[in-house]
Motif scaffolding. Structure first.
Motif, mmCIF file in Angstrom:
data_model
loop_
_atom_site.group_PDB
_atom_site.id
_atom_site.type_symbol
_atom_site.label_atom_id
_atom_site.label_comp_id
_atom_site.label_asym_id
_atom_site.label_seq_id
_atom_site.Cartn_x
_atom_site.Cartn_y
_atom_site.Cartn_z
ATOM 1 N N VAL A 241 -26.075 -2.672 -5.986
ATOM 2 C CA VAL A 241 -26.570 -4.049 -5.763
ATOM 3 C C VAL A 241 -27.692 -4.361 -6.733
ATOM 4 C CG1 VAL A 241 -27.769 -5.535 -4.121
ATOM 5 C CG2 VAL A 241 -25.814 -4.171 -3.370
ATOM 6 N N ALA A 242 -28.598 -3.391 -6.874
ATOM 7 C CA ALA A 242 -29.719 -3.623 -7.791
ATOM 8 C C ALA A 242 -29.218 -3.843 -9.206
ATOM 9 C CB ALA A 242 -30.690 -2.438 -7.735
ATOM 10 N N ASP A 243 -28.230 -2.998 -9.580
ATOM 11 C CA ASP A 243 -27.662 -3.178 -10.920
ATOM 12 C C ASP A 243 -26.979 -4.545 -11.023
ATOM 13 O OD1 ASP A 243 -28.570 -0.664 -11.543
ATOM 14 O OD2 ASP A 243 -26.641 0.342 -11.163
ATOM 15 N N GLY A 244 -26.250 -4.906 -9.906
ATOM 16 C CA GLY A 244 -25.551 -6.199 -9.898
ATOM 17 C C GLY A 244 -26.509 -7.360 -9.960
ATOM 18 N N THR A 245 -27.589 -7.279 -9.162
ATOM 19 C CA THR A 245 -28.562 -8.373 -9.170
ATOM 20 C C THR A 245 -29.242 -8.483 -10.518
ATOM 21 O OG1 THR A 245 -30.223 -6.877 -8.219
ATOM 22 C CG2 THR A 245 -29.000 -8.246 -6.679
ATOM 23 N N GLN A 246 -29.392 -7.316 -11.161
ATOM 24 C CA GLN A 246 -29.987 -7.359 -12.496
ATOM 25 C C GLN A 246 -29.056 -8.085 -13.477
ATOM 26 O OE1 GLN A 246 -33.125 -6.275 -13.531
ATOM 27 N NE2 GLN A 246 -32.508 -7.472 -15.336
ATOM 28 N N GLN A 247 -27.779 -7.678 -13.338
ATOM 29 C CA GLN A 247 -26.796 -8.359 -14.198
ATOM 30 C C GLN A 247 -26.718 -9.846 -13.855
ATOM 31 O OE1 GLN A 247 -23.082 -6.258 -13.759
ATOM 32 N NE2 GLN A 247 -23.903 -4.345 -14.674
ATOM 33 N N LEU A 248 -26.743 -10.083 -12.492
ATOM 34 C CA LEU A 248 -26.699 -11.480 -12.048
ATOM 35 C C LEU A 248 -27.881 -12.262 -12.600
ATOM 36 C CD1 LEU A 248 -25.474 -13.783 -10.314
ATOM 37 C CD2 LEU A 248 -26.810 -12.868 -8.382
ATOM 38 N N ALA A 249 -29.031 -11.666 -12.489
ATOM 39 C CA ALA A 249 -30.229 -12.351 -12.974
ATOM 40 C C ALA A 249 -30.130 -12.619 -14.467
ATOM 41 C CB ALA A 249 -31.468 -11.509 -12.649
#
Length: 696
Positions: A241-249
């Motif tokens: 999720v953290a990686d995803g949110t980073q990518q999302l951000a």
């Protein structure tokens, strides 16, 4: 001339002048010197022991026993003075030693300095005997030493008895204390039994509880294992999720730069589109409300169609009644039947899914949310650019929060891993505790049985341990301190020491009287021998005057003993008669020795006296004498005289007296017969008679 007349003439010689008369008186009184005087000198020596000076030394320092002062030495001294056994004189140790050595004191008794301490030690850890020190000097008087042994044995016994009474009284008091303590212990054992019963119940409950705890710990271990697995998944997921949110951000920030001009330009069209979405959401909500009814109908229709198809297939392809009527492709039909069954199952699952309001409700919620968002979007379409900036900002914050969640998930996984190890140890420990609790529960059963036996045993023991009151203790200490009493039953007891020795000294006196009489009177009457009288007449003429003097001597001696010294005779007449026979025997025997052996006969008379005195058993029992005296004991007349007089004076069986009378009579007759034979031989004059070898 007859023998009595000749005897009277012999006695008349003592009436011619003062000296013969004095000699006659001396002959009559001589037995008193041996009999009365001797007996008088020690008539009652034990009654005058208080005249004997004895040194008494009391060095006892006393002691403290059980918190009380003990003066055993003073008690001994006080008891000795009250007894008046001896003439006790308290002196110093030096004076006592010097006085015994020089004869001022016959003996000494010393109470040592540690006497009380030793006597009192009987109730302590190291008991010791108390020793009274006696010092004697046989050169002063041997008999006093012998008497002192008897006296001091009684003193020692009395002191030991008092000490034993004190010691035994403490023992009996201890018995009472033990009895009371045992009763308390029994009561405590009863309470212990009750407590152990409760402990037994608690141990059972503990075992049950630990069993439950074991199950719980096992469940906890399983749960923690699952939590650990879940935490691991959470760790991985949160990282993703953290990686995803980073990518999302990253993408949002990038897209926002591109979309923001679009929002600003097309805000009105977006508002219109949002209102269309709201209308579509309302339609979808209406359809969702009708979905359960339509799903149920679809399931029922498909299930009916599948059942119908299965029936047709069975009729045409599985040996049914129409199997031979119509030929169809059963394999293809089977596939269609299977597809219909699968469709019915799918409809069933879909219906179940629809009936599970969670999914429908979630969909409704999502539609409602979509509607709400569309409404919001319609309202906010004019300001989407501004909202986009706010959203980008929030996504960046979300990214930041996701990273924090990922880190927390990692920490949670590490903590749960540690907890997993602890829970595993906890599960193992609770397992051991559960086993121990089961063992404890089993042991408590045995402990309950043992405590019951202990309580019963203590109660039984308390009943067996004596609990004496003061009177009972006094009675028992008296018995145990002196358990053996001497029941001294004296048959025919002699009242005094002199009474006991009278049977020995009376015949001694009469023998000496007869012996001295024949020193003054010829054993053979010369006048009768010169007249040629018969041997019997000569023997009787020489025997009768001395026998008559013996009767007078006996009368004088017994008068003085009876009325002067207080001699009590159980059989007075028998005693006098027996002594007259003794006088007759002794005078006849002494006459024989003098008549037969002449001057040497006097020595034989004295020797025979010594033999009789040493073998008659007049003082100590003859059995204590050497064998020689035991051998001659039965054959000498004084033996029978002593034994006969004992029965006559103090009482007893008269058989011995009659035996003695027979022996004495035999000695008398035999001696007179032998004297007559000697007289007959003396009537023949020989050369040795004219010139004797020895003359006295």
């Amino acid at each position: 001339m007859r023998s009595p007349r000749l005897a009277a003439l012999e006695l008349k010689r003592f009436g011619r002048g003062k000296l013969p008369r004095a000699a006659l008186v001396a002959l009559l009184l001589l037995p008193l010197l041996y009999g009365a005087l001797y007996l008088w000198s020690f008539w009652d020596p034990y009654g005058r022991l208080d005249k004997i000076p004895v040194a008494l030394v009391n060095e006892d320092k006393g002691a403290t026993v059980g918190g009380e002062k003990l003066q055993a030495g003073d008690n001994i001294v006080s008891g000795l003075r009250e007894s008046k056994t001896f003439d006790w004189r308290e002196v110093s140790p030096e004076e006592a030693r010097d006085g015994v050595a020089k004869g001022r004191y016959y003996l000494s008794l010393t109470v040592p300095s540690d006497f009380s301490e030793r006597v009192g030690s009987s109730s302590g850890e190291n008991p010791e005997t108390g020793a009274l020190q006696v010092s004697t000097n046989d050169s002063n008087n041997y008999i006093v030493g012998q008497i002192s042994r008897s006296v001091f044995s009684e003193v020692r016994r009395s002191a030991s008895k008092k000490t034993s009474r004190t010691f035994l009284d403490k023992i009996f008091v201890s018995f009472s204390d033990i009895h009371q303590k045992t009763e308390k212990a029994a009561e405590g054992a009863d309470q212990l039994e009750d407590g152990i019963g409760k402990a037994k119940k608690g141990a059972g409950e503990l075992a049950t509880g630990l069993g439950d705890a074991k199950n719980g710990s096992k469940s906890l271990k399983t749960g923690v294992d699952k939590l650990t697995t879940g935490a691991n998944d959470l760790k991985s997921g949160s990282k993703q999720v953290a990686d995803g949110t980073q990518q999302l951000a990253d993408k949002v920030n990038l897209a926002a730069g591109k979309v923001r001009p679009f929002f600003n330009e097309h805000g009105k069209q977006i508002g219109d589109l949002s209102r269309d979405i709201v209308t579509a959401s309302n339609t979808m909500t209406t359809d969702l409300n009708k979905l359960p009814e339509r799903a149920q109908k679809a399931e029922d229709d498909l299930r009916a169609a599948a059942a119908f198809a299965s029936g047709l297939y069975a009729s045409f392809c599985e040996g049914g009644p129409k199997a031979d009527a119509v030929k169809i492709d059963c394999e293809t039909a089977k596939k269609h039947v299977t597809n219909m069954n699968n469709a019915a199952t799918t409809a069933k699952d879909f219906n179940a899914l629809v009936k599970d309001h969670k999914n429908v409700d979630q969909l409704k919620t999502h539609v409602a949310a979509l509607k709400k968002m569309a409404e919001d979007l319609g309202e906010k379409a004019p300001t989407l650019g501004q909202d986009l900036d706010a959203s980008v900002k929030k996504i960046n914050e979300l990214n930041k929060g996701a990273k924090a969640v990922a880190k927390g998930a990692s920490d949670l996984h590490a903590g749960l891993t540690t907890a997993k190890t602890g829970v595993s140890s906890l599960d193992t420990g609770i397992g051991k505790l559960s086993n121990g609790a089961n063992t404890l529960s089993g042991g408590m059963y045995k402990l309950v049985d043992g405590s019951g036996e202990l309580a019963t045993g203590l109660h039984d023991g308390a009943k067996k341990i004596p609990d004496y009151d003061k009177d009972q203790r006094d009675l028992r200490t008296d018995v145990m301190a002196d358990p053996v009493q001497l029941a001294n039953q004296a048959m025919h007891k002699a009242d005094t020491y002199g009474t006991g020795f009278a049977p020995y000294f009376i015949p001694l006196s009469l023998w000496v009287g007869a012996m001295v009489s024949y020193m003054l009177i010829q054993p053979l009457n010369r006048r009768a021998m010169a007249a040629g009288a018969s041997a019997w007449r000569i023997a009787l003429a020489g025997w009768l005057p001395v026998a008559a003097l013996g009767v007078l001597q006996t009368a004088a001696l017994m008068s003085v003993l009876h009325w002067g010294l207080g001699l009590k005779m159980e059989r007075a007449a028998g005693t006098i008669g027996f002594l007259l026979l003794v006088t007759a025997c002794f005078t006849a025997l002494i006459q024989l020795l003098n008549a037969r052996f002449g001057p040497a006969g006097r020595i034989l008379v004295l020797a025979l006296l010594m033999l009789q005195l040493t073998s008659a058993g007049g003082t100590y029992p003859v059995e204590t004498s050497p064998g020689f005296f035991n051998a001659i004991h039965p054959y000498l007349p004084m033996t029978h005289v002593v034994e006969g007089l004992r029965r006559l004076i103090t009482g007893g069986d008269l058989g011995v007296v009659w035996t003695g009378c027979a022996v004495l009579a035999a000695y008398t007759v035999g001696s007179l017969a032998l004297t007559a034979l000697s007289a007959r031989q003396k009537q023949v004059w020989k050369l040795d008679k004219l010139h004797p070898e020895l003359s006295l």
